[in-house]
Design a protein around this motif. Structure first.
Motif, PDB file in Angstrom:
ATOM      1  N   LEU A   1       0.841  -1.184   0.000  1.00  0.00           N
ATOM      2  CA  LEU A   1       0.000   0.000   0.000  1.00  0.00           C
ATOM      3  C   LEU A   1       0.880   1.239   0.000  1.00  0.00           C
ATOM      4  O   LEU A   1       1.872   1.300   0.748  1.00  0.00           O
ATOM      5  CB  LEU A   1      -0.920   0.037   1.228  1.00  0.00           C
TER       6      LEU A   1
ATOM      7  N   VAL B   1      -1.169  -6.034   8.602  1.00  0.00           N
ATOM      8  CA  VAL B   1      -0.769  -4.796   7.948  1.00  0.00           C
ATOM      9  C   VAL B   1       0.396  -4.184   8.716  1.00  0.00           C
ATOM     10  O   VAL B   1       0.298  -3.916   9.915  1.00  0.00           O
ATOM     11  CB  VAL B   1      -1.949  -3.805   7.871  1.00  0.00           C
TER      12      VAL B   1
ATOM     13  N   ASP C   1       0.838   5.238   0.628  1.00  0.00           N
ATOM     14  CA  ASP C   1       0.064   6.329   1.202  1.00  0.00           C
ATOM     15  C   ASP C   1       0.588   7.668   0.694  1.00  0.00           C
ATOM     16  O   ASP C   1       1.535   8.219   1.228  1.00  0.00           O
ATOM     17  CB  ASP C   1       0.144   6.256   2.732  1.00  0.00           C
TER      18      ASP C   1
ATOM     19  N   ALA D   1       3.286  -1.167   8.923  1.00  0.00           N
ATOM     20  CA  ALA D   1       3.636   0.183   8.505  1.00  0.00           C
ATOM     21  C   ALA D   1       5.141   0.390   8.560  1.00  0.00           C
ATOM     22  O   ALA D   1       5.780   0.067   9.564  1.00  0.00           O
ATOM     23  CB  ALA D   1       2.940   1.207   9.391  1.00  0.00           C
TER      24      ALA D   1
ATOM     25  N   ILE E   1       2.833  -0.996   4.214  1.00  0.00           N
ATOM     26  CA  ILE E   1       2.457   0.376   3.842  1.00  0.00           C
ATOM     27  C   ILE E   1       3.696   1.256   3.826  1.00  0.00           C
ATOM     28  O   ILE E   1       4.440   1.319   4.802  1.00  0.00           O
ATOM     29  CB  ILE E   1       1.442   0.989   4.817  1.00  0.00           C
TER      30      ILE E   1
ATOM     31  N   LEU F   1      -7.556   4.769   1.794  1.00  0.00           N
ATOM     32  CA  LEU F   1      -6.569   3.736   2.120  1.00  0.00           C
ATOM     33  C   LEU F   1      -6.863   3.090   3.482  1.00  0.00           C
ATOM     34  O   LEU F   1      -6.614   1.898   3.678  1.00  0.00           O
ATOM     35  CB  LEU F   1      -5.164   4.340   2.110  1.00  0.00           C
TER      36      LEU F   1
ATOM     37  N   ILE G   1       3.627   8.077   6.653  1.00  0.00           N
ATOM     38  CA  ILE G   1       2.266   7.527   6.713  1.00  0.00           C
ATOM     39  C   ILE G   1       1.389   8.418   7.580  1.00  0.00           C
ATOM     40  O   ILE G   1       1.811   8.889   8.635  1.00  0.00           O
ATOM     41  CB  ILE G   1       2.302   6.090   7.275  1.00  0.00           C
TER      42      ILE G   1
ATOM     43  N   VAL H   1      -7.082  -0.890   4.596  1.00  0.00           N
ATOM     44  CA  VAL H   1      -6.386  -1.513   5.728  1.00  0.00           C
ATOM     45  C   VAL H   1      -7.353  -2.397   6.510  1.00  0.00           C
ATOM     46  O   VAL H   1      -7.051  -3.555   6.825  1.00  0.00           O
ATOM     47  CB  VAL H   1      -5.770  -0.436   6.647  1.00  0.00           C
TER      48      VAL H   1
END
Length: 244
Positions: free
Chosen positions: A100, A172, A102, A174, A195, A158, A203, A162
């Protein structure tokens, strides 16, 4: 090559949107008025398509054609359905690995990330409809053509993506400096989604609150961070190493 990914004129852009074409961004001449412009503006809001009001000089630099005050960048790839991709991945029997982004807004960073994602077997890349880098000629070139090999999904928000991933049994993670844990503390052998944040601000706080794990890269130099595409490559190859 640039003109292959552009549409000119208000009516042409309206028809392209109504036909379901993947529009990345629309450039509109400042001060443009009229009923047709109002129709376009309403359509852009409804479809959450990014737009920018610019001087006519900017439009003239973008194209020598008769643009009539409107130029749209059209994506060279078809975006995939996010929920369908996740469902297929979780039912495949393999260990999915999602990425992902961001608000990563630099097209060359985006292209480099896509190239690494393809090399590391990423299941799909997920971006938000607004604020993300467009897929244009520079993206295609920097990705070395990998943009045509990796499924890319656009979502409205987004954070909702998640939650959907978590509900599908996918952890998930980060990539952030705001933690004591490093990437070597994370188990990437289970279904995971990584992410990566924007080049300047990282983020967003609301997404950081929603993730399952946070991880950082060990840094020993005087510079506190890596380029986002390089950091992404390190994260993805750590996931590869653990499952190799």
């Amino acid at each position: 090559m640039k003109n292959d990914y552009q549409i000119f004129g208000i009516r042409a852009v309206i028809e392209a949107i109504n036909a379901g074409k993947s529009i990345d961004k629309v450039f509109i001449q400042k001060g443009l008025q009229g009923e047709l412009f109002k129709e376009l503006d309403q359509l852009l809001r409804e479809q959450q398509i990014s737009k920018s009001f610019v001087p006519i000089e900017k439009l003239n630099r973008l194209s020598k054609k008769n643009h009539q005050g409107v130029i749209a960048n059209i994506s060279p790839v078809e975006f995939q359905d996010f929920e369908e991709i996740v469902m297929q991945a979780t039912e495949s029997g393999n260990t999915p690995k999602f990425l992902l982004l961001d608000q990563v807004s630099d097209v060359r960073n985006f292209g480099a990330i896509i190239r690494t994602a393809e090399c590391t077997g990423v299941t799909a890349i997920i971006i938000q409809k607004s604020g993300a880098a467009p897929i244009n000629a520079d993206t295609v070139k920097t990705s070395a053509g990998a943009v045509f090999n990796v499924p890319i999904c656009k979502v409205d928000h987004l954070k909702d993506a998640v939650f959907y991933l978590q509900g599908s049994g996918i952890q998930v993670v980060a990539a952030t400096e705001k933690t004591e844990d490093t990437i070597y503390d994370v188990d990437f052998t289970i279904p995971s989604a990584i992410i990566m944040g924007a080049e300047d601000v990282g983020i967003s706080p609301s997404i950081l609150k929603a993730v399952d794990k946070k991880a950082k890269l060990p840094m020993f130099g005087s510079i506190g961070s890596l380029n986002v595409s390089v950091a992404c490559a390190v994260f993805l190859y750590e996931a590869v190493r653990q499952s190799y």
